[in-house]
Design an enzyme around this catalytic site. Structure first.
Site, short mmCIF file in Angstrom:
data_model
loop_
_atom_site.label_atom_id
_atom_site.label_comp_id
_atom_site.label_asym_id
_atom_site.label_seq_id
_atom_site.Cartn_x
_atom_site.Cartn_y
_atom_site.Cartn_z
N LEU A 27 -22.04 -19.00 -6.04
CA LEU A 27 -22.21 -19.01 -7.32
C LEU A 27 -21.20 -19.98 -8.04
O LEU A 27 -20.07 -19.86 -7.69
CB LEU A 27 -21.82 -17.71 -7.92
N GLY A 68 -17.37 -13.40 -0.26
CA GLY A 68 -16.96 -14.21 -1.55
C GLY A 68 -18.05 -14.06 -2.48
O GLY A 68 -18.92 -13.21 -2.74
N ASP A 69 -18.62 -15.18 -2.72
CA ASP A 69 -19.71 -15.65 -3.77
C ASP A 69 -20.67 -16.23 -2.92
O ASP A 69 -21.63 -17.03 -3.58
CB ASP A 69 -19.25 -15.99 -5.17
N GLU A 70 -20.67 -16.32 -1.83
CA GLU A 70 -21.85 -16.99 -0.74
C GLU A 70 -23.12 -15.94 -0.48
O GLU A 70 -22.70 -14.87 0.17
CB GLU A 70 -21.15 -17.66 0.29
#
Length: 151
Positions: A27, A68-70
């Protein structure tokens, strides 16, 4: 762990020559969400992203948060490259729709690296590494455009 189990099971069950794509995405601009709205809002955004991703893929595909954002998507049973790229575009479009978290409207974009596996010979780790490298190639290219640097 669930992604690895899914991948191993589906490869074992699939017919020779089954084609797949692995999409690795993160993201863009997610860190400021946590900084501005707090980690609870960030967690709600991640849950909403996961929900949108699940609603965008087929039931035979797998969505997993890597950390995380992955996120990763394993797209099975594709017949051509266009199907893989079509999913990547749909994911990009669905993530660009604003997220309503509490009273906030939060807008994000995503960068996606896609790798195709037509021979079933590659491991999940190898495919994720390749897709991650593609993702960072996309990010570098986008950064060059934003800076006005010729390709």
């Amino acid at each position: 762990m669930a992604l690895r189990e899914f991948f191993t099971a589906r490869i074992a069950q699939s017919a020779p020559g089954t084609q797949m794509a692995v999409h690795y995405l993160d993201l863009d601009g997610f860190k400021p969400v946590n900084d501005r709205y707090g980690h609870a809002a960030g967690d709600q955004v991640l849950l909403a992203v996961a929900g949108r991703l699940r609603n965008t893929v087929r039931h035979t595909d797998m969505v997993a948060r890597l950390g995380g954002d992955e996120f990763a998507i394993v797209q099975l049973g594709i017949t051509n490259e266009e199907e893989a790229h079509g999913l990547a575009w749909r994911v990009r479009d669905v993530i660009q729709q604003p997220f309503q978290i509490d009273s906030f409207s939060i807008s994000l974009t995503t960068s996606i690296g896609t790798v195709l596996n037509f021979d079933q010979g590659a491991s999940l780790d190898a495919l994720l590494r390749l897709a991650d490298a593609q993702l960072y190639g996309v990010k570098r290219a986008r950064q060059r455009v934003l800076l006005g640097v010729p390709a």
